[in-house]
Design an enzyme around this catalytic site. Sequence first.
Site, mmCIF file in Angstrom:
data_model
loop_
_atom_site.group_PDB
_atom_site.id
_atom_site.type_symbol
_atom_site.label_atom_id
_atom_site.label_comp_id
_atom_site.label_asym_id
_atom_site.label_seq_id
_atom_site.Cartn_x
_atom_site.Cartn_y
_atom_site.Cartn_z
ATOM 1 N N GLU A 72 0.823 -1.220 0.000
ATOM 2 C CA GLU A 72 0.000 0.000 0.000
ATOM 3 C C GLU A 72 0.848 1.258 0.000
ATOM 4 O OE1 GLU A 72 -2.332 -0.647 3.477
ATOM 5 O OE2 GLU A 72 -3.418 -2.323 2.529
ATOM 6 N N GLY A 97 9.747 -4.497 -9.240
ATOM 7 C CA GLY A 97 11.104 -4.271 -9.739
ATOM 8 C C GLY A 97 12.139 -4.478 -8.639
ATOM 9 N N ASP A 98 13.357 -4.020 -8.905
ATOM 10 C CA ASP A 98 14.443 -4.212 -7.941
ATOM 11 C C ASP A 98 14.171 -3.494 -6.622
ATOM 12 O OD1 ASP A 98 16.128 -5.806 -9.602
ATOM 13 O OD2 ASP A 98 16.668 -4.017 -10.736
ATOM 14 N N GLU A 103 13.548 -4.008 -0.597
ATOM 15 C CA GLU A 103 12.833 -3.937 0.693
ATOM 16 C C GLU A 103 12.743 -5.318 1.337
ATOM 17 O OE1 GLU A 103 9.099 -2.186 1.111
ATOM 18 O OE2 GLU A 103 9.566 -0.379 -0.043
ATOM 19 N N SER A 129 10.214 -1.219 -13.646
ATOM 20 C CA SER A 129 10.952 -0.549 -14.725
ATOM 21 C C SER A 129 12.439 -0.846 -14.581
ATOM 22 C CB SER A 129 10.664 0.946 -14.723
ATOM 23 O OG SER A 129 10.805 1.464 -13.431
ATOM 24 N N GLY A 130 12.878 -1.244 -13.379
ATOM 25 C CA GLY A 130 14.263 -1.668 -13.191
ATOM 26 C C GLY A 130 14.256 -3.125 -12.746
HETATM 27 N N1 LIG Z 1 1.886 0.668 -2.987
HETATM 28 C C1 LIG Z 1 2.957 1.414 -3.213
HETATM 29 N N2 LIG Z 1 2.829 2.734 -3.514
HETATM 30 C C2 LIG Z 1 3.890 3.508 -3.783
HETATM 31 N N3 LIG Z 1 5.174 3.049 -3.775
HETATM 32 C C3 LIG Z 1 5.362 1.747 -3.486
HETATM 33 C C4 LIG Z 1 4.280 0.867 -3.198
HETATM 34 N N4 LIG Z 1 4.778 -0.356 -2.958
HETATM 35 C C5 LIG Z 1 6.120 -0.257 -3.080
HETATM 36 N N5 LIG Z 1 6.479 1.003 -3.398
HETATM 37 C C6 LIG Z 1 7.821 1.533 -3.665
HETATM 38 O O1 LIG Z 1 7.989 1.624 -5.073
HETATM 39 C C7 LIG Z 1 9.393 1.650 -5.355
HETATM 40 C C8 LIG Z 1 9.676 1.058 -6.723
HETATM 41 O O2 LIG Z 1 9.247 -0.257 -6.739
HETATM 42 P P1 LIG Z 1 9.648 -1.347 -7.817
HETATM 43 O O3 LIG Z 1 11.096 -1.533 -7.830
HETATM 44 O O4 LIG Z 1 8.788 -2.530 -7.529
HETATM 45 O O5 LIG Z 1 9.140 -0.746 -9.195
HETATM 46 P P2 LIG Z 1 9.904 -0.072 -10.406
HETATM 47 O O6 LIG Z 1 8.855 0.355 -11.368
HETATM 48 O O7 LIG Z 1 10.968 -0.946 -10.974
HETATM 49 O O8 LIG Z 1 10.615 1.072 -9.679
HETATM 50 P P3 LIG Z 1 11.235 2.452 -10.081
HETATM 51 O O9 LIG Z 1 10.078 3.374 -9.913
HETATM 52 O O10 LIG Z 1 12.293 2.635 -9.048
HETATM 53 O O11 LIG Z 1 11.727 2.334 -11.478
HETATM 54 C C9 LIG Z 1 10.044 0.895 -4.229
HETATM 55 O O12 LIG Z 1 11.047 1.708 -3.666
HETATM 56 C C10 LIG Z 1 8.927 0.636 -3.215
HETATM 57 O O13 LIG Z 1 9.317 1.013 -1.919
#
Ligand SMILES: Nc1ncnc2c1ncn2[C@@H]1O[C@H](COP(=O)(O)OP(=O)(O)OP(=O)(O)O)[C@@H](O)[C@H]1O
Length: 365
Positions: A72, A97-98, A103, A129-130
């Site tokens: 959330e 993603g990473d 976490e 995206s990563g």
């Molecule tokens: N429900 C949520 N709402 C907002 N942010 C979140 C939620 N759940 C996780 N996050 C945060 O989103 C960040 C990015 O997550 P994730 O790596 O899964 O996606 P990403 O699309 O690869 O990321 P980035 O935005 O860094 O490119 C993480 O740092 C995480 O703490």
Amino acid sequence: MTVANESQDTLDHDPKLGHSTLSLASYLLFVRRYLVIVNPVSGQGKGLPTFREKVHPILMEAGVKVELLVTERPGHARSMVSSSNLSEIDGIITVGGDGLLYEVVNGLRCRDDSDRISNIPLGIIATGSGNGLARSVAEYSKEDADYLKNPVLSTTLAAARGKVVPVNLMEVELDGRKIYSFLSVGWGLLADIDVESEVLRAIGESRFTIWSFLRLAKLRHYKAQLSYIPCERVSRDELNGTSRTSLRERDPVFIDGEFISVYSTCQSYIGSDLIFAPKAQPGDGLIHLTYMTKDAGRASATQFLLGIDKGAHLSVSGVSYVTVKEFTIRCAGGINGTITIDGERVTGEEIKIKISPRPLHVFAL
Ligand SMILES: Nc1ncnc2c1ncn2[C@@H]1O[C@H](COP(=O)(O)OP(=O)(O)OP(=O)(O)O)[C@@H](O)[C@H]1O
């Protein structure tokens, strides 16, 4: 744990058992339970439908019972993983993603029972995206081609199959705090671009290109002491037809200077398409460290950035590349410029990075 139970009776479909005539008792002996953590905002925001439509059906077919947690907020996955009872869980899968996996890893490693629990197999369904670790693991298991065709299917099949590979993990000590990093620790040019270009997030991947030009035009240097222990993997003898290798350390190196960039990884890919350390192997115990001092200049810094997507950056003149067991960046009064750990920004006076003696165990085909 406030998770939804997505379990379903899969007795008739379990390929591991092959038929449905086993007693319930023997079925229960085989059943696996995975905690699946979905970041609904990762990548293009399709994590949850992707899980429901593409991932869950395959896990069910494989006889996996799923406990689902949809995050959330940032930090939610970490706090759940650090405090929940995981004694019944056979694997933790992240759909994101990473950043989400970061976490989970840090949540697991800060538990009182981390010695026992941190061996739990981890799976990454690449919807962020990563996705540097997912891409690296696919490459380690020579599944690159299938992964590139369909990352979600390839990573889901790995989780369903249940085979794990040991994967390097770095332990970072930052002014007395301990943080775990499975991907990268960077300082200076690349880390600045990664973090500062966030303001252009709306334009997508091209934010990195635009910000790279800006930063190259106004190249910065940061003062610090960099020290490291060079280390390489050398082959030993042939034993029973198996070639064995061991780590050979060399004398420590100290550099007191002005740096354009210090960037390290313990995987091959640091992003979905960024091959930073082509020679990295799963669980090889090595950190791939690059650095450029002020003397390298703008031309080398440009070549370095242009070469990363092909792995050509390591041979650019002015770029030092060494495999190490550990390294430290120190600057009394605080390290200037951006420091990132797996893409997360941190600050401090001294950052010490070494390979963890306890690798991650990641599902791989
Ligand atoms: N429900 C949520 N709402 C907002 N942010 C979140 C939620 N759940 C996780 N996050 C945060 O989103 C960040 C990015 O997550 P994730 O790596 O899964 O996606 P990403 O699309 O690869 O990321 P980035 O935005 O860094 O490119 C993480 O740092 C995480 O703490």
